[in-house]
Design a protein around this motif. Structure first.
Motif, short mmCIF file in Angstrom:
data_model
loop_
_atom_site.label_atom_id
_atom_site.label_comp_id
_atom_site.label_asym_id
_atom_site.label_seq_id
_atom_site.Cartn_x
_atom_site.Cartn_y
_atom_site.Cartn_z
N ALA A 103 0.83 -1.20 0.00
CA ALA A 103 0.00 0.00 0.00
C ALA A 103 0.87 1.26 0.00
N VAL A 104 2.11 1.13 0.50
CA VAL A 104 2.94 2.34 0.62
C VAL A 104 3.33 2.90 -0.75
N PRO A 105 3.96 2.10 -1.63
CA PRO A 105 4.27 2.69 -2.94
C PRO A 105 3.03 3.12 -3.71
N SER A 106 1.94 2.34 -3.60
CA SER A 106 0.72 2.74 -4.30
C SER A 106 0.23 4.07 -3.76
N GLY A 107 0.25 4.21 -2.44
CA GLY A 107 -0.18 5.46 -1.83
C GLY A 107 0.68 6.62 -2.30
N LEU A 108 1.99 6.38 -2.30
CA LEU A 108 2.92 7.42 -2.73
C LEU A 108 2.56 7.94 -4.13
N GLN A 109 2.29 7.01 -5.03
CA GLN A 109 1.93 7.41 -6.39
C GLN A 109 0.66 8.24 -6.39
N PHE A 138 -10.47 2.72 -7.56
CA PHE A 138 -9.26 1.96 -7.24
C PHE A 138 -8.93 2.08 -5.76
N ILE A 139 -9.15 3.26 -5.19
CA ILE A 139 -8.78 3.40 -3.78
C ILE A 139 -9.68 2.53 -2.91
N ILE A 140 -10.94 2.38 -3.30
CA ILE A 140 -11.78 1.42 -2.56
C ILE A 140 -11.18 0.03 -2.68
N GLY A 141 -10.76 -0.34 -3.89
CA GLY A 141 -10.14 -1.66 -4.08
C GLY A 141 -8.88 -1.80 -3.24
N GLY A 142 -8.12 -0.71 -3.13
CA GLY A 142 -6.92 -0.75 -2.30
C GLY A 142 -7.26 -0.97 -0.84
N MET A 143 -8.33 -0.31 -0.39
CA MET A 143 -8.72 -0.45 1.01
C MET A 143 -9.17 -1.88 1.29
N THR A 144 -10.01 -2.44 0.42
CA THR A 144 -10.43 -3.84 0.65
C THR A 144 -9.23 -4.77 0.48
N ALA A 157 1.96 12.25 3.93
CA ALA A 157 0.89 11.30 3.63
C ALA A 157 1.42 9.88 3.56
N THR A 158 2.62 9.73 2.98
CA THR A 158 3.20 8.39 2.89
C THR A 158 3.51 7.86 4.29
N LEU A 159 4.03 8.75 5.12
CA LEU A 159 4.32 8.35 6.50
C LEU A 159 3.04 7.91 7.19
N ALA A 160 1.96 8.66 6.97
CA ALA A 160 0.68 8.30 7.57
C ALA A 160 0.23 6.92 7.09
N THR A 161 0.44 6.65 5.78
CA THR A 161 0.10 5.33 5.25
C THR A 161 0.86 4.24 5.99
N VAL A 162 2.16 4.49 6.16
CA VAL A 162 2.98 3.50 6.87
C VAL A 162 2.43 3.25 8.27
#
Lengths: 200, 637, 183, 330
Positions: free
Chosen positions: B342-348, B377-383, D85-90
């Motif tokens: 989830a971290v790299p996806s979130g970063l993007q 997609f973010i819903i899909g990421g959450m599930t 935000a990335t830190l929060a994700t982590v």
């Protein structure tokens, strides 16, 4: 869109060899694919071995003889292989022809003990999972010897035609040599697996 | 090897523009008629063919989805018997994953990557032709077997022992395994082409840090394919050996293991998701940059996130096996790694939002598809985070919750961007503009239809509805939601229909597009729409990451390539300094015949193992003809 | 381009034609019919047996059904399952024979045809082969007979089920010839 | 008691009582496992929904905000925002990983003396065995598991053919039944009632119709049930039932099914010794009534196509006698 010439490529070589040639990179990529395949198959071997109470389950470990002969021939073949590659780099057609004939012979000779290697495993492919994975590993590697041998034969025939004396063909010879080195190299971990693990 | 002091052949700078274009046209063109059809090696023709074929498979797979929704709309419905239903859901999954999603993403790469890196054809163009024919053969194999009532019925992941020799009667599972062989052959071939094209054929000056993000994603995807596909190759080969020659890879009674199949399958199967998703990331980045009139924020973090995703993709296959009873340590590790992705996806996603924040968004259809992507997609990421947790997964696994989850990820995460991308590059491919009005309708219908169809499935899963059941009983209380889902599926289908109608009409009657209708920054927009067979009259020289924005009026180019033979430029891997001129193969019929020979061998091998032996002979002959030199100028040095 | 479309259409037509030709063969082998109508099931019992109990004529309905019990993969796999479930192994092992005769040595005491095998199972034979008339239904006996015939065949059958998911005592069914010695 | 005597009615009542959430629902926790999972599920869902909402709000703001010239420090600000935000994700996923790990540990804590039940998956039914712990004989039944409320239970899961997956969502998460491997599942059923479960791993033609019932009872009732199950089948009362038993024994029925106390000793299909005491027949396809039994015997392949029960030709009076006898096996 309007264009403005800022770079002149006229003097650039049309004979890219080694890492400047596309086929070299293509060969490398295919080696990566095949290598991953070998790694996966070895992983399957080790996985099944780790589950089995005894390995091999109910047969003696494979006889070393034919396998060592195959290894010996493959290792010996590396020497002329490297020489062919070097001669091809120099564009020495006569020596490349001789080298390719030698490589064809060595490749074919390596297949002879390989034929005896299958029965030396003392297990059939449909006896148990050990037999299955052993035959598949051997079969996979044999396929690689066979395909590269075919490649060498065709290339050898090509070098004896009038189209042989061409830097492009010499490049092909080098790539073929590179691939043969890979086939030899890939055999060593398989060898360790097939003959080493059952003897532990 | 001796470098000739006097340059040979006719060079582009020796002719004026018109004569140069004519000479290039003569050298690079594909003959018309059936000869051209079977012999072409032009990446644009093959890419277009690939895309069209993949979308045909999408439509067919979608129809299967609708048929399943018909059967599930009511409890105890009897439109389909269980045997047919099992074939249909297996077809739907296998078709969508192996014949649509992966090939279409690669097809976009086949068409676009050479244009985006500023070269004249893809590396190994004959291999490219071969890969298309093999892909087509694999698709025909699957669909003809379906027409014959012998389609695979073991699910798209074909778990043993159900797909094994004892419980998988007939040739159905063999057809599935061999279809895998076809698609993996074609996928691997394309991956090799893309890797070499990106690494060695970039326009001078396009160093790695100036590569368009889409090219980066295709490069990373190609590497993921190269490292993941061998696992499924080993898996499907072992399966077919178990079934046809009696090996025991998956037979626990003889030392085999049932879970070995799942390990092998998911070691490929999870990266497969990223093979589909990563190119979509590239598409989003491209569309966002163009329509917010601003480069995507954070080029390096984006690339790092890509590579990180690709690496992590190989470390989480076990999260498909959380209910198989693996050791707790393993489960803990794979929970952590599954969540970590989830971290790299979130970063993007954060980088994209920042891009929009400071950009000036222009709301055209492609951007609207990208916005639909964000929502779904973010819903899909959450599930996805939920099913990555071992305890939650024990409730959610193999239910409609998971069905909802992966459709959110695959349709929301990959198909929406893909539809946007097709809309976006359509003017380049056809030279005509699609209708904006119909485009908006298609976005609205697919977006609304999709969410209404798939969101309720989360609830159905929580209410205990398991996957792959051909019917359910009325007292389960799932009837209402299922009917709602089935009706919503019609809306979704209507959205796709509008999309197809729009593009179909535009291909014939659309407004002429011009070279760069969206004002985009990348090289494919520097040439005509549709591009000429040789892509660029002269190879562009790149001086920034956004060449068409920074060199607005005049394109800097390099001269000196020959026009009387197919020639392109090889540059160095890192800084793209010119290294050599390299010829590119001419058209040939032999890739087609090689594919035919391979097809005959692979299909016959289902019926007798000896086909591998005698079938290899025609393949060897066809390959020899393929590579045998014929004294063409391309073979000179 | 237009020619390309025409070729595409032609190719499609050819595919349809080929499919049609293959359809019959494939359907026959791959169909999974799970239910036999009671009158058909009753008619399946109408075999005419020679007076010595060896050989005879299968019921007409068997041919009308397309002889599924010998050529249909699903019926054969059902037969294989019945072979295990109904204890055939206790006398015939996995076909090699034990207290009962071998089924894969090419020697058929009552002839190799399907009717004889059917009658042997249904009515039993002297020296210990019991009658299964009251333990199996007619179509189950046909399934079992079809499987046993495939088991003893000299050439590998593409519709044949393959090895079982249990310890092996002989090569898989689809590895012909049947008489191959166990290893 | 009533639940046991009138199972079909009980099922209906159960279904209507729980309303929309159904009686096979992960959100209707009746066991230790599913309660822990529900306790994890809601906070996780809430947290993730909040994250989603936050991202959507920021996205909306990005789209709707008034366009001004990009400030000079935009790049710096963006960088800080993205990394924050990335830190929060982590952070979020670390918390979730730890929470799910703790839940796993909590769920799989084993008790000293659990009730052991063996469940074996078949295409497409469940065999349930209560092993012989005190010399009174093992109990074999099918498609219905009775449990005492409040006692720790350990299910030993295995498969006879392909992979199945045991899932009763109201009790705990699912666990696969894999040929060649032994899996188990531990939980405590906390409230009496009837719960439904179903096979969760695709297992062939009738995967859809492989359900089972969990009957959770007070310990005394459970012991009484177990004692009753240990008995052999009661001898038939009356000529019709006697006929039914004879036909069952002499026709193919007895070749596959066992009814202890009679000559029917088949090992292939479910044990039918106390057949009529179960709530459903054919693994949850039909309610246990005499009419349904007759319908099932008359044409099993239409009701559940592809299952392994053949259509045994019976005359109408034979059918009546057999179904009457089966309906008497309580």
């Amino acid at each position: 869109m309007k264009q403005r010439i800022v770079l002149d490529l006229t003097e650039l070589t049309p004979n890219a060899m080694g890492s400047a040639s596309l086929t070299w990179w293509g060969t490398l990529a295919f080696m990566l694919i095949e290598g991953t395949g070998f790694v996966m198959m070895i992983a399957v071997y080790l996985y099944l071995a780790s589950l089995a109470p005894a390995w091999p389950p109910d047969s003696p470990p494979p006889d070393l003889g034919p396998g060592l002969w195959v290894t010996l021939i493959l290792l010996v073949s590396v020497v002329p292989n490297i020489l062919v590659s070097r001669w091809a780099g120099r564009g020495d057609l006569r020596r490349v022809r001789i080298g390719l004939v030698i490589m064809t012979l060595l490749g074919a000779v390596a297949l002879v003990p390989r034929i005896y290697e299958f029965p030396a495993m003392h297990v059939m492919w449909d006896s148990n999972a050990y037999g299955s994975v052993v035959w598949t590993l051997l079969g996979l590697h044999t396929t690689h010897i066979l395909t590269d041998l075919m490649d060498t034969v065709v290339l050898c025939a090509l070098m004896f035609t009038r189209r042989g004396d061409n830097p492009r063909r010499f490049g092909d010879v080098q790539d073929n040599a590179l691939y043969w080195n890979f086939v030899v190299l890939a055999w060593l971990p398989i060898l360790a697996c097939l003959y080493g693990v059952p003897r532990q | 090897m001796s470098s000739d002091a006097r340059p040979r052949g006719l060079r582009d700078h020796q002719l004026d523009d018109a004569a140069g274009a004519e000479a290039l046209e003569r050298t690079w063109r594909t003959p018309s008629g059936w000869r051209g059809f079977f012999t072409t090696v032009d990446h644009k023709i093959i890419g277009r063919r690939y895309i069209v074929t993949a979308f045909i498979f999408l439509a067919l797979g979608g129809i299967l989805g609708l048929v399943m929704r018909l059967q599930l709309a009511w409890p105890e419905a009897r439109y389909l018997d269980p045997d047919l239903y099992n074939q249909i859901f297996t077809m739907h999954g296998s078709n969508m994953m192996f014949l649509f999603a992966v090939p279409v993403m690669e097809a976009m790469g086949v068409y676009l990557v050479p244009l985006m890196v500023g070269t004249r054809n893809i590396a190994f163009p004959r291999l490219n032709a071969f890969s298309y024919w093999i892909y087509l053969a694999g698709g025909l194999l699957l669909w003809i077997s379906f027409a014959l009532g012998m389609a695979p019925d073991v699910g798209w992941f074909a778990y043993v022992p159900l797909s094994g020799p004892q419980y998988g009667a007939g040739k159905r599972a063999d057809i599935w395994a061999q279809m895998i062989t076809f698609t993996e052959l074609s996928a691997l071939a394309v991956a090799v082409e893309i890797v070499v094209t990106v690494l060695k054929q970039r326009a001078p000056g396009m160093s790695l840090d100036r590569m368009p993000l889409f090219v980066w994603t295709m490069l990373v995807t190609a590497f993921v394919i190269i490292l993941a596909m061998p696992a499924i190759m080993i898996a499907s080969t072992s399966l077919i050996l178990d079934r046809l020659v009696g090996t025991h890879f998956f037979n626990p009674a003889e030392g085999g293991d049932v879970l070995l199949w799942q390990h092998l399958f998911w070691f490929f199967g999870h990266p497969e998701v990223y093979i589909i998703f990563l190119p979509a990331v590239g598409m989003i980045s491209t569309i966002l940059a163009t329509f917010s009139r601003r480069p995507v924020f954070g080029y390096e973090p984006m690339v790092l996130a890509l590579v990180g995703t690709a690496l992590l993709a190989f470390g989480l296959w076990v999260h498909h096996m959380f209910t198989t009873g693996l050791p707790r340590v393993a489960e803990g590790f794979f929970t952590a790694s599954s969540m970590a992705i989830a971290v790299p996806s979130g970063l993007q996603i954060f980088c994209w939002i920042v891009t929009l924040w400071y950009g000036r968004p222009v709301y055209r259809t492609p951007l609207l598809y990208v916005l639909a992507f964000f929502f779904t997609f973010i819903i899909g990421g959450m599930t996805g985070v939920m099913v990555a947790s071992v305890p939650l997964d024990t409730q959610l696994h193999d239910t409609y919750f998971v069905v909802a989850h992966f459709h959110y990820v695959l349709i929301g995460g990959a198909v929406f961007p893909l539809l946007g991308a097709v809309h976006y590059w359509f003017p380049k491919i056809t030279g005509r503009m699609p209708s904006e009005r119909l485009g908006r309708w298609s976005v609205a219908l697919t977006f609304i239809g999709f969410n209404l169809t798939f969101f309720p499935m989360h609830l159905l899963g929580l209410q205990g509805m398991t996957r792959r059941i051909y019917t359910y009983q009325a007292e389960m209380g799932w009837g209402g939601l299922n009917l709602f889902v089935s009706l919503s599926a019609l809306v979704l289908a209507a959205g796709f229909l509008v999309f197809f109608v729009n593009l179909g009409r535009a291909a014939r009657h659309g407004e002429p597009a011009g070279d760069n209708p969206w004002g985009a920054p990348t090289l494919e927009w520097a040439t005509a729409s549709p591009p000429p067979p040789y892509n660029f009259a002269m190879i562009p020289v790149v001086r920034s990451a956004h060449p068409l924005w920074d060199d607005e009026e005049v394109l800097p180019v390099a001269s000196g390539l020959r026009v009387d033979r197919r020639e392109l430029l090889v540059t160095r891997v890192t800084d793209a300094r010119p290294e050599a001129r390299e010829s590119s193969p001419r058209n040939s019929i032999w890739p087609f015949w090689s594919a035919v020979a391979t097809t005959i061998m692979l299909i016959s091998s289902i019926f007798t193992p000896w086909a591998v032996v005698w079938g290899a002979v025609p393949i060897a002959i066809a390959l020899t003809f393929w590579f045998w030199p014929r004294g063409m100028p391309e073979e000179e040095s | 381009m237009r020619l390309g479309v025409r070729i595409k259409l032609g190719a499609r037509r050819m595919a349809i034609l080929t499919s049609a030709v293959l359809a019959l063969a494939a359907c026959e082998r791959e169909e999974r019919s799970t239910r036999v109508d009671p009158p058909v099931a009753a008619a399946l019992d109408a075999v005419a047996v020679m007076p010595n109990g060896i050989g005879g004529r299968p019921p007409e309905v068997h041919a009308a059904l397309g002889k599924p019990y010998r050529s249909n993969a699903y019926q054969l796999s059902q037969g294989k399952q019945l072979y295990e479930w109904f204890g055939c192994q206790s006398c015939h092992a996995d076909g090699q024979g034990g207290s009962g005769p071998s089924l894969i040595d090419g020697w058929w005491e009552y002839g190799p045809d399907l009717v004889s095998i059917y009658v042997s199972i249904r009515d039993g034979r002297p020296h210990g082969m019991p009658s299964f008339r009251n333990r199996l239904t007619n179509d189950q006996i046909w399934q079992l007979a079809g499987y046993i015939q495939v088991l003893g065949a000299y050439s590998a059958d593409t519709a044949a089920p393959s090895r079982s998911d249990r310890p092996q005592t002989r090569p898989a069914e689809n590895r012909a010839p049947a008489t191959m010695a166990p290893h | 008691m009533a639940t046991r005597r009138l199972p079909p009615l009980a099922l209906l009542a159960c279904a209507s009582a729980t309303g929309c959430s159904g009686w096979q629902s992960a959100l209707d926790a009746r066991g230790s496992g599913s309660r822990a999972l529900e306790a994890l599920f809601w906070p996780v869902t809430a947290a993730l929904a909040l994250v989603w909402l936050a991202v959507m709000l920021v996205l909306a703001a990005a789209l709707l905000r008034r366009r001004r010239p990009v400030p000079a420090q935009a790049a710096r600000r963006s960088e800080i925002a993205v990394w924050a935000a990335t830190l929060a994700t982590v952070l979020v996923i670390t918390v979730l990983t730890v929470a799910s790990h703790l839940t796993t540990r909590h769920i799989s804590r084993a008790a000293a003396d659990p009730l052991v039940i063996q469940v074996r998956g078949y295409q497409w039914w469940w065999q349930v065995t209560y092993p012989d712990s005190d010399g009174t004989g093992a109990v074999v039944t099918a498609n219905e598991i009775h449990l005492p409320v409040g006692r720790q239970v350990r299910l030993e899961l295995s498969s006879a053919d392909v992979i199945h997956s045991f899932w009763v969502p109201s009790l705990t998460g699912k666990q696969d039944m894999i040929p060649g491997r032994d899996n188990q599942l531990t939980f405590v059923a906390e409230t009496p009632g009837i719960l439904r479960g179903q096979c969760a791993e695709f297992c062939g033609l009738q995967h859809a119709h492989m359900a089972l019932l969990m009957v959770v009872e007070p310990p005394a009732e459970f012991e009484a049930w177990l004692a009753a199950q240990r008995q052999e089948a009661a001898p038939p009362a009356g000529p019709m039932l006697r006929d039914g038993q004879r036909i069952f024994e002499q026709r193919p029925c007895g070749a596959c099914h066992r009814v202890r106390g009679t000559a029917a000793a088949g090992e292939i299909g479910p044990d039918l010794t106390h057949f009529a005491s179960r709530g459903t027949l054919a693994a949850g396809v039909l309610p246990m009534t005499r009419g349904a039994i007759a319908a099932w015997i008359a044409d099993p392949q239409t009701i559940k196509p592809g299952n392994n029960m053949p259509l045994v030709p019976l005359a109408p009076d034979e059918l009546q006698a057999v179904s009457a006898w089966l309906a008497s096996l309580r």
